[in-house]
Design a protein around this motif. Structure first.
Motif, PDB file in Angstrom:
ATOM      1  N   SER A  10      -4.296  -5.964   3.668  1.00  0.00           N
ATOM      2  CA  SER A  10      -3.425  -7.004   3.115  1.00  0.00           C
ATOM      3  C   SER A  10      -3.807  -7.303   1.675  1.00  0.00           C
ATOM      4  O   SER A  10      -4.988  -7.249   1.323  1.00  0.00           O
ATOM      5  CB  SER A  10      -3.561  -8.293   3.930  1.00  0.00           C
ATOM      6  OG  SER A  10      -3.120  -8.099   5.239  1.00  0.00           O
ATOM      7  N   LEU A  13       0.848  -9.758  -3.999  1.00  0.00           N
ATOM      8  CA  LEU A  13       1.631  -9.070  -5.024  1.00  0.00           C
ATOM      9  C   LEU A  13       1.881 -10.021  -6.185  1.00  0.00           C
ATOM     10  O   LEU A  13       2.035 -11.234  -5.982  1.00  0.00           O
ATOM     11  CB  LEU A  13       2.974  -8.615  -4.442  1.00  0.00           C
ATOM     12  CG  LEU A  13       2.902  -7.611  -3.306  1.00  0.00           C
ATOM     13  CD1 LEU A  13       4.266  -7.459  -2.643  1.00  0.00           C
ATOM     14  CD2 LEU A  13       2.417  -6.270  -3.819  1.00  0.00           C
ATOM     15  N   ALA A  29       9.000 -10.580  -2.786  1.00  0.00           N
ATOM     16  CA  ALA A  29       7.785 -10.391  -1.999  1.00  0.00           C
ATOM     17  C   ALA A  29       6.570 -10.907  -2.758  1.00  0.00           C
ATOM     18  O   ALA A  29       6.452 -10.692  -3.964  1.00  0.00           O
ATOM     19  CB  ALA A  29       7.602  -8.916  -1.666  1.00  0.00           C
ATOM     20  N   HIS A  31       3.354 -11.115  -0.763  1.00  0.00           N
ATOM     21  CA  HIS A  31       2.199 -10.654   0.003  1.00  0.00           C
ATOM     22  C   HIS A  31       2.608  -9.419   0.795  1.00  0.00           C
ATOM     23  O   HIS A  31       3.731  -9.339   1.297  1.00  0.00           O
ATOM     24  CB  HIS A  31       1.712 -11.748   0.960  1.00  0.00           C
ATOM     25  CG  HIS A  31       0.430 -11.401   1.640  1.00  0.00           C
ATOM     26  ND1 HIS A  31       0.394 -10.850   2.892  1.00  0.00           N
ATOM     27  CD2 HIS A  31      -0.848 -11.507   1.236  1.00  0.00           C
ATOM     28  CE1 HIS A  31      -0.863 -10.647   3.242  1.00  0.00           C
ATOM     29  NE2 HIS A  31      -1.633 -11.029   2.244  1.00  0.00           N
ATOM     30  N   ALA A  32       1.713  -8.445   0.881  1.00  0.00           N
ATOM     31  CA  ALA A  32       1.984  -7.222   1.636  1.00  0.00           C
ATOM     32  C   ALA A  32       0.852  -6.980   2.616  1.00  0.00           C
ATOM     33  O   ALA A  32      -0.312  -7.268   2.336  1.00  0.00           O
ATOM     34  CB  ALA A  32       2.115  -6.025   0.693  1.00  0.00           C
ATOM     35  N   ARG A  50       4.489  -4.885   6.234  1.00  0.00           N
ATOM     36  CA  ARG A  50       5.029  -6.233   6.385  1.00  0.00           C
ATOM     37  C   ARG A  50       4.955  -6.923   5.023  1.00  0.00           C
ATOM     38  O   ARG A  50       3.895  -6.971   4.415  1.00  0.00           O
ATOM     39  CB  ARG A  50       4.237  -7.015   7.421  1.00  0.00           C
ATOM     40  CG  ARG A  50       4.468  -6.527   8.827  1.00  0.00           C
ATOM     41  CD  ARG A  50       3.646  -7.305   9.846  1.00  0.00           C
ATOM     42  NE  ARG A  50       3.756  -6.699  11.142  1.00  0.00           N
ATOM     43  CZ  ARG A  50       2.996  -5.689  11.580  1.00  0.00           C
ATOM     44  NH1 ARG A  50       2.076  -5.195  10.806  1.00  0.00           N
ATOM     45  NH2 ARG A  50       3.174  -5.179  12.773  1.00  0.00           N
ATOM     46  N   LEU A  51       6.089  -7.434   4.599  1.00  0.00           N
ATOM     47  CA  LEU A  51       6.162  -8.131   3.321  1.00  0.00           C
ATOM     48  C   LEU A  51       6.521  -9.581   3.582  1.00  0.00           C
ATOM     49  O   LEU A  51       7.490  -9.872   4.280  1.00  0.00           O
ATOM     50  CB  LEU A  51       7.223  -7.495   2.428  1.00  0.00           C
ATOM     51  CG  LEU A  51       7.043  -6.010   2.129  1.00  0.00           C
ATOM     52  CD1 LEU A  51       8.276  -5.468   1.433  1.00  0.00           C
ATOM     53  CD2 LEU A  51       5.813  -5.787   1.294  1.00  0.00           C
ATOM     54  N   THR A  52       5.707 -10.480   3.062  1.00  0.00           N
ATOM     55  CA  THR A  52       6.046 -11.893   3.108  1.00  0.00           C
ATOM     56  C   THR A  52       6.744 -12.196   1.794  1.00  0.00           C
ATOM     57  O   THR A  52       6.246 -11.846   0.723  1.00  0.00           O
ATOM     58  CB  THR A  52       4.781 -12.757   3.272  1.00  0.00           C
ATOM     59  OG1 THR A  52       4.056 -12.290   4.407  1.00  0.00           O
ATOM     60  CG2 THR A  52       5.148 -14.216   3.480  1.00  0.00           C
ATOM     61  N   ALA A  53       7.906 -12.807   1.904  1.00  0.00           N
ATOM     62  CA  ALA A  53       8.746 -12.989   0.723  1.00  0.00           C
ATOM     63  C   ALA A  53       9.461 -14.334   0.782  1.00  0.00           C
ATOM     64  O   ALA A  53       9.611 -14.925   1.849  1.00  0.00           O
ATOM     65  CB  ALA A  53       9.776 -11.860   0.647  1.00  0.00           C
ATOM     66  N   ILE A  83       8.593   0.817  -1.364  1.00  0.00           N
ATOM     67  CA  ILE A  83       7.763   0.526  -0.185  1.00  0.00           C
ATOM     68  C   ILE A  83       6.629   1.530  -0.099  1.00  0.00           C
ATOM     69  O   ILE A  83       5.482   1.179   0.192  1.00  0.00           O
ATOM     70  CB  ILE A  83       8.596   0.521   1.110  1.00  0.00           C
ATOM     71  CG1 ILE A  83       9.702  -0.524   1.047  1.00  0.00           C
ATOM     72  CG2 ILE A  83       7.703   0.331   2.338  1.00  0.00           C
ATOM     73  CD1 ILE A  83       9.222  -1.956   0.909  1.00  0.00           C
ATOM     74  N   VAL A  86       3.864   0.523  -2.327  1.00  0.00           N
ATOM     75  CA  VAL A  86       3.039  -0.528  -1.722  1.00  0.00           C
ATOM     76  C   VAL A  86       2.057   0.096  -0.732  1.00  0.00           C
ATOM     77  O   VAL A  86       0.878  -0.259  -0.689  1.00  0.00           O
ATOM     78  CB  VAL A  86       3.926  -1.592  -1.030  1.00  0.00           C
ATOM     79  CG1 VAL A  86       3.107  -2.532  -0.164  1.00  0.00           C
ATOM     80  CG2 VAL A  86       4.718  -2.371  -2.071  1.00  0.00           C
TER      81      VAL A  86
END
Length: 109
Positions: A10, A13, A29, A31-32, A50-53, A83, A86
């Protein structure tokens, strides 16, 4: 998958560095998290990203991208090149724990 070992990497970004679109919605996004698997002592493969956006409404969402094809022996076709970048960054970050990961060709198969 049999005899798999998983590693989750983790990282944050830089704001504005990755915008993911789904339909007409844009998600920024911030966080990855990339899950790598090692199946039966084979090469490490990126399994999920998984991307938190932040969505258009400002609320946080988690977007999940399946990276492996349905037979779990290679990359899923149609995953955007951004992607894979990332995933490559996560693999570089995880290099000190023994992950070696060749970045897949992002062109459709």
């Amino acid at each position: 998958m049999k005899d798999e070992t998983k590693v989750d990497v983790s990282f944050h970004l830089q704001p504005g560095s990755l915008i993911v679109t789904q339909g007409s919605n844009a998600f920024e996004a911030y966080h990855a998290s990339v899950e790598f698997v090692d199946v039966s002592d084979g090469p490490w493969l990126g399994d999920k990203a998984r991307l938190t956006a932040k969505g258009p409404d400002g609320k946080s969402v988690v977007l999940t991208v399946d990276l492996l094809n349905d037979t779990y022996d290679g990359p899923r076709a149609g995953v955007p090149a951004s992607i894979w970048k990332v995933v490559a960054l996560a693999a570089t970050t995880a290099g000190d724990i023994g992950i070696t990961y060749p970045t897949p060709d992002p062109r459709p198969m």
